[in-house]
Write an enzyme that holds these catalytic residues in place. Sequence first.
Site, short mmCIF file in Angstrom:
data_model
loop_
_atom_site.label_atom_id
_atom_site.label_comp_id
_atom_site.label_asym_id
_atom_site.label_seq_id
_atom_site.Cartn_x
_atom_site.Cartn_y
_atom_site.Cartn_z
N ASN A 1 45.84 38.85 48.93
CA ASN A 1 45.46 39.92 48.02
C ASN A 1 45.93 39.61 46.61
OD1 ASN A 1 47.98 40.44 49.28
ND2 ASN A 1 47.92 42.59 48.77
N GLU B 1 46.34 41.56 43.12
CA GLU B 1 46.35 42.88 42.49
C GLU B 1 46.27 42.76 40.98
OE1 GLU B 1 49.66 45.06 44.20
OE2 GLU B 1 48.60 45.21 46.10
N CYS C 1 41.07 42.35 47.93
CA CYS C 1 41.72 42.15 49.23
C CYS C 1 41.72 40.67 49.63
CB CYS C 1 40.97 42.91 50.32
SG CYS C 1 41.03 44.69 50.18
N GLU D 1 40.99 39.33 52.46
CA GLU D 1 39.82 38.89 53.24
C GLU D 1 38.68 38.47 52.34
OE1 GLU D 1 41.65 41.58 53.53
OE2 GLU D 1 41.45 42.56 55.47
N CYS E 1 39.88 46.52 55.63
CA CYS E 1 39.29 47.75 55.07
C CYS E 1 37.77 47.71 55.21
CB CYS E 1 39.70 47.90 53.60
SG CYS E 1 38.76 46.87 52.47
N CYS F 1 35.85 45.07 53.20
CA CYS F 1 35.96 43.71 53.75
C CYS F 1 35.14 43.56 55.02
CB CYS F 1 37.43 43.35 54.00
SG CYS F 1 38.33 43.16 52.45
N1 THU Z 1 44.51 44.93 51.21
C1 THU Z 1 43.98 43.76 51.67
O1 THU Z 1 44.27 42.68 51.13
N2 THU Z 1 43.15 43.81 52.73
C2 THU Z 1 42.76 44.95 53.36
O2 THU Z 1 41.94 44.91 54.27
C3 THU Z 1 43.34 46.24 52.97
C4 THU Z 1 44.25 46.22 51.79
C5 THU Z 1 45.39 44.88 50.04
C6 THU Z 1 44.82 45.52 48.80
C7 THU Z 1 46.08 45.86 48.05
O3 THU Z 1 46.49 44.73 47.30
C8 THU Z 1 47.11 46.11 49.12
O4 THU Z 1 46.59 45.55 50.32
C9 THU Z 1 47.41 47.59 49.34
O5 THU Z 1 46.25 48.30 49.56
#
Ligand code: THU
Length: 159
Positions: free
Chosen positions: A59, A61, A70, A72, A107, A110
């Site tokens: 991930n 940010e 994300c 994925e 999520c 993804c």
């Molecule tokens: N996140 C992912 O990388 N994958 C997911 O399927 C759900 C959430 C990340 C996004 C963000 O950087 C952190 O997790 C918190 O939501």
Amino acid sequence: MKIIAIDYQVLTKSELEEEDALLVEAAIEAMSKAYAPYSNFTVGSAVLLANGEVVIGNNQENAAYPSGLCAERVALFSAKSKSPEPIKAIAIVANNAKGESADAFACGNCRQVMLEYASQDVQNTLIKVIMRNHQGQFYVLDDVKSLMPFNFNSTTLGS
Ligand code: THU
């Protein structure tokens, strides 16, 4: 009443197939390099291509929160930007802010992207999904489609 059942296995790491265990290792390594200064929730993902190549993501940010992405999708988009090879599997792991294993349940966005690449017009193999849960066990689904029934896809567009 109609019921949709989801086929999945719950396995320990040592019970994973060797190929899957290697993919999980790649996802764990990727997670260690996540850029998650805002949530401190780190996610790692590894995608296995039909030619055996592994492409990782984590991930990313951003101070403007929605600009982040994300793990994925970082891995999936990176894989597809490198090669048209079909995707065979994706492994996902996550750690919470305390550095403990958290449910790495992809999520909805993804899942939608996984489904796009799993569609028949893109590839003919199923995409296996391996997600580590908060107890460190692995949920293994042989077909990503079972993660998202009634999905919107290219067939829907043409219908
Ligand atoms: N996140 C992912 O990388 N994958 C997911 O399927 C759900 C959430 C990340 C996004 C963000 O950087 C952190 O997790 C918190 O939501």
